[in-house]
Design an enzyme around this catalytic site. Structure first.
Site, mmCIF file in Angstrom:
data_model
loop_
_atom_site.group_PDB
_atom_site.id
_atom_site.type_symbol
_atom_site.label_atom_id
_atom_site.label_comp_id
_atom_site.label_asym_id
_atom_site.label_seq_id
_atom_site.Cartn_x
_atom_site.Cartn_y
_atom_site.Cartn_z
ATOM 1 N N CYS A 14 0.863 -1.179 0.000
ATOM 2 C CA CYS A 14 0.000 0.000 0.000
ATOM 3 C C CYS A 14 0.897 1.225 0.000
ATOM 4 O O CYS A 14 1.805 1.324 0.832
ATOM 5 C CB CYS A 14 -0.877 -0.013 1.244
ATOM 6 S SG CYS A 14 -1.984 1.392 1.351
ATOM 7 N N GLU A 23 -9.245 -1.340 -1.749
ATOM 8 C CA GLU A 23 -9.587 0.070 -1.976
ATOM 9 C C GLU A 23 -10.860 0.492 -1.259
ATOM 10 O O GLU A 23 -10.946 1.619 -0.754
ATOM 11 C CB GLU A 23 -9.743 0.305 -3.478
ATOM 12 C CG GLU A 23 -8.427 0.107 -4.189
ATOM 13 C CD GLU A 23 -8.345 0.974 -5.402
ATOM 14 O OE1 GLU A 23 -7.987 2.144 -5.242
ATOM 15 O OE2 GLU A 23 -8.675 0.479 -6.496
#
Ligand SMILES: [Zn+2]
Length: 167
Positions: free
Chosen positions: A104, A147
């Protein structure tokens, strides 16, 4: 620095209030939001990221930039394209789970194992405001789950099952 890099600050680390906020639904897809969507795609493409959620670029709105991959060949993923999803919702999720190694950009240098649904059906609005539905599996399903977590203020540090590597 590029203009894009000046315009947006990538939000990082889990104490960050923007990353921890539950993002708002988008009611109107204004020209300004269309520009923001185009910028998200550009930022993602330029940096070779596979995903970028609006809060990571500093805005608490329910928009995600996603990529899709053909994974017939292991470790030789073929890029299929990019999609902006507005107000994405997971309508169905398989009971079967998979464990995926995730990175990430908001948690630099972390590569951690996370458990996700193997397949999902996601509903969303496209950039023209049309309702779309996609069935996705494996990595393509992981991308969306990662997400949507960002839109809900969740980071994978909240659900990791094993810390694999941290520099
Ligand atoms: Zn992330």
């Amino acid at each position: 620095m590029t203009t894009l890099a000046k315009k947006y600050t990538i939000q990082t680390w889990d104490h960050n209030p923007i990353l921890r906020h539950i993002s708002e639904n988008i009611e109107n897809i204004t020209p300004e939001l269309k520009q923001f969507a185009a910028d998200l795609i550009k930022l993602m493409r330029r940096n070779k990221w596979v995903w970028l959620a609006a809060p990571q670029a500093g805005r608490n709105i329910r928009m995600i930039a996603t990529t899709q991959w053909d994974q017939k060949k292991w470790k030789d993923d073929k890029f299929l394209g990019e999609t902006i999803m507005i107000n994405p919702i997971i309508k169905e999720a398989s009971q079967e789970m998979i464990i995926w190694e995730e990175a990430c950009i908001s948690l630099p240098d972390c590569l951690w194992l996370v458990k996700r649904h193997k397949s999902i059906i996601v509903e969303y609005l496209d950039i023209k405001g049309n309702k779309q539905k996609k069935k996705l599996k494996d990595f393509n399903a992981v991308i969306i789950q990662h997400e949507i977590d960002h839109l809900d203020g969740i980071l994978f540090t909240d659900k990791l099952i094993e810390k694999k590597k941290k520099k």
